[in-house]
Scaffold this motif. Structure first.
Motif, PDB file in Angstrom:
ATOM      1  N   ASP A   7       0.846  -1.194   0.000  1.00  0.00           N
ATOM      2  CA  ASP A   7       0.000   0.000   0.000  1.00  0.00           C
ATOM      3  C   ASP A   7       0.883   1.247   0.000  1.00  0.00           C
ATOM      4  OD1 ASP A   7      -1.900   1.947   0.454  1.00  0.00           O
ATOM      5  OD2 ASP A   7      -3.074   0.673   1.794  1.00  0.00           O
ATOM      6  N   CYS A   8       0.817   1.984  -1.071  1.00  0.00           N
ATOM      7  CA  CYS A   8       1.661   3.177  -1.193  1.00  0.00           C
ATOM      8  C   CYS A   8       1.314   4.228  -0.138  1.00  0.00           C
ATOM      9  CB  CYS A   8       1.527   3.781  -2.589  1.00  0.00           C
ATOM     10  SG  CYS A   8       3.076   3.851  -3.494  1.00  0.00           S
ATOM     11  N   ARG A   9       0.126   4.153   0.405  1.00  0.00           N
ATOM     12  CA  ARG A   9      -0.262   5.124   1.425  1.00  0.00           C
ATOM     13  C   ARG A   9       0.604   4.995   2.673  1.00  0.00           C
ATOM     14  NH1 ARG A   9      -6.592   3.709   1.345  1.00  0.00           N
ATOM     15  NH2 ARG A   9      -5.609   1.699   1.661  1.00  0.00           N
ATOM     16  N   ASN A  16       2.004  11.906  -1.978  1.00  0.00           N
ATOM     17  CA  ASN A  16       0.791  11.437  -1.329  1.00  0.00           C
ATOM     18  C   ASN A  16       0.081  10.381  -2.160  1.00  0.00           C
ATOM     19  OD1 ASN A  16       0.137  12.130   1.247  1.00  0.00           O
ATOM     20  ND2 ASN A  16      -0.512  14.196   0.678  1.00  0.00           N
ATOM     21  N   CYS A  17       0.857   9.484  -2.732  1.00  0.00           N
ATOM     22  CA  CYS A  17       0.316   8.444  -3.594  1.00  0.00           C
ATOM     23  C   CYS A  17      -0.640   7.546  -2.814  1.00  0.00           C
ATOM     24  CB  CYS A  17       1.481   7.613  -4.137  1.00  0.00           C
ATOM     25  SG  CYS A  17       0.973   6.342  -5.275  1.00  0.00           S
ATOM     26  N   SER A  18      -1.785   7.214  -3.392  1.00  0.00           N
ATOM     27  CA  SER A  18      -2.774   6.384  -2.692  1.00  0.00           C
ATOM     28  C   SER A  18      -2.976   5.040  -3.378  1.00  0.00           C
ATOM     29  CB  SER A  18      -4.106   7.127  -2.597  1.00  0.00           C
ATOM     30  OG  SER A  18      -4.645   7.304  -3.885  1.00  0.00           O
ATOM     31  N   VAL A  19      -2.049   4.658  -4.235  1.00  0.00           N
ATOM     32  CA  VAL A  19      -2.186   3.389  -4.956  1.00  0.00           C
ATOM     33  C   VAL A  19      -1.886   2.212  -4.033  1.00  0.00           C
ATOM     34  CG1 VAL A  19      -1.103   1.971  -6.751  1.00  0.00           C
ATOM     35  CG2 VAL A  19      -1.675   4.344  -7.216  1.00  0.00           C
ATOM     36  N   ALA A  20      -2.697   1.158  -4.131  1.00  0.00           N
ATOM     37  CA  ALA A  20      -2.389  -0.110  -3.467  1.00  0.00           C
ATOM     38  C   ALA A  20      -2.410  -1.196  -4.536  1.00  0.00           C
ATOM     39  CB  ALA A  20      -3.407  -0.414  -2.379  1.00  0.00           C
ATOM     40  N   GLN A  35       7.381  -1.720 -11.189  1.00  0.00           N
ATOM     41  CA  GLN A  35       6.926  -0.920 -12.329  1.00  0.00           C
ATOM     42  C   GLN A  35       6.282   0.374 -11.842  1.00  0.00           C
ATOM     43  OE1 GLN A  35       4.413  -3.435 -14.766  1.00  0.00           O
ATOM     44  NE2 GLN A  35       6.040  -4.961 -14.904  1.00  0.00           N
ATOM     45  N   HIS A  36       5.497   0.263 -10.783  1.00  0.00           N
ATOM     46  CA  HIS A  36       4.848   1.451 -10.232  1.00  0.00           C
ATOM     47  C   HIS A  36       5.893   2.428  -9.673  1.00  0.00           C
ATOM     48  CE1 HIS A  36       1.962   3.918  -8.050  1.00  0.00           C
ATOM     49  NE2 HIS A  36       2.722   3.774  -6.988  1.00  0.00           N
ATOM     50  N   ALA A  37       6.856   1.889  -8.928  1.00  0.00           N
ATOM     51  CA  ALA A  37       7.879   2.740  -8.317  1.00  0.00           C
ATOM     52  C   ALA A  37       8.693   3.470  -9.388  1.00  0.00           C
ATOM     53  CB  ALA A  37       8.808   1.899  -7.431  1.00  0.00           C
ATOM     54  N   VAL A  40       5.952   5.903 -11.539  1.00  0.00           N
ATOM     55  CA  VAL A  40       5.287   6.984 -10.823  1.00  0.00           C
ATOM     56  C   VAL A  40       6.235   7.724  -9.881  1.00  0.00           C
ATOM     57  CG1 VAL A  40       3.406   7.554  -9.226  1.00  0.00           C
ATOM     58  CG2 VAL A  40       3.079   5.797 -10.982  1.00  0.00           C
ATOM     59  N   HIS A  41       7.120   6.966  -9.231  1.00  0.00           N
ATOM     60  CA  HIS A  41       7.979   7.583  -8.215  1.00  0.00           C
ATOM     61  C   HIS A  41       9.406   7.803  -8.703  1.00  0.00           C
ATOM     62  CE1 HIS A  41       4.751   7.264  -5.300  1.00  0.00           C
ATOM     63  NE2 HIS A  41       4.563   6.016  -5.692  1.00  0.00           N
ATOM     64  N   THR A  42       9.627   7.557  -9.973  1.00  0.00           N
ATOM     65  CA  THR A  42      10.917   7.788 -10.631  1.00  0.00           C
ATOM     66  C   THR A  42      12.090   7.151  -9.890  1.00  0.00           C
ATOM     67  OG1 THR A  42      11.255   9.958  -9.577  1.00  0.00           O
ATOM     68  CG2 THR A  42      10.079   9.923 -11.671  1.00  0.00           C
TER      69      THR A  42
HETATM   70 ZN   LIG Z   1       2.834   5.051  -5.365  1.00  0.00          ZN
END
Ligand SMILES: [Zn+2]
Length: 69
Positions: A7-9, A16-20, A35-37, A40-42
């Motif tokens: 959970d990115c939260r 303030n990423c809210s992706v899980a 892939q998400h990191a 989205v989070h470079t």
């Molecule tokens: Zn995230």
């Protein structure tokens, strides 16, 4: 096999990423989380990043409510 999630939260982040993300296997979850990191989070995909991400894996499914940071 219990379902796993991340959970990115729960992560400290400036966006303030809210992706899980959730998956049935560690490998699927790790791939999706990396892939998400990266996207989205470079972050740079690296063994260190993968180790760090794995530490945040939890069993079950993501809670509806935002967890306490
Ligand atoms: Zn995230």
């Amino acid at each position: 096999m219990p379902r796993k999630f991340i959970d990115c939260r729960e992560m400290p982040s400036e966006s303030n990423c809210s992706v899980a993300l959730s998956a049935d296997t560690d490998q699927e979850l790790l791939d999706a989380a990396v892939q998400h990191a990266v996207a989205v989070h470079t972050h740079q995909d690296s063994p260190e990043l993968r180790q760090e991400i794995k530490k945040h894996f939890k069993e079950g499914t993501p809670p509806v409510e935002r967890p306490r940071a």
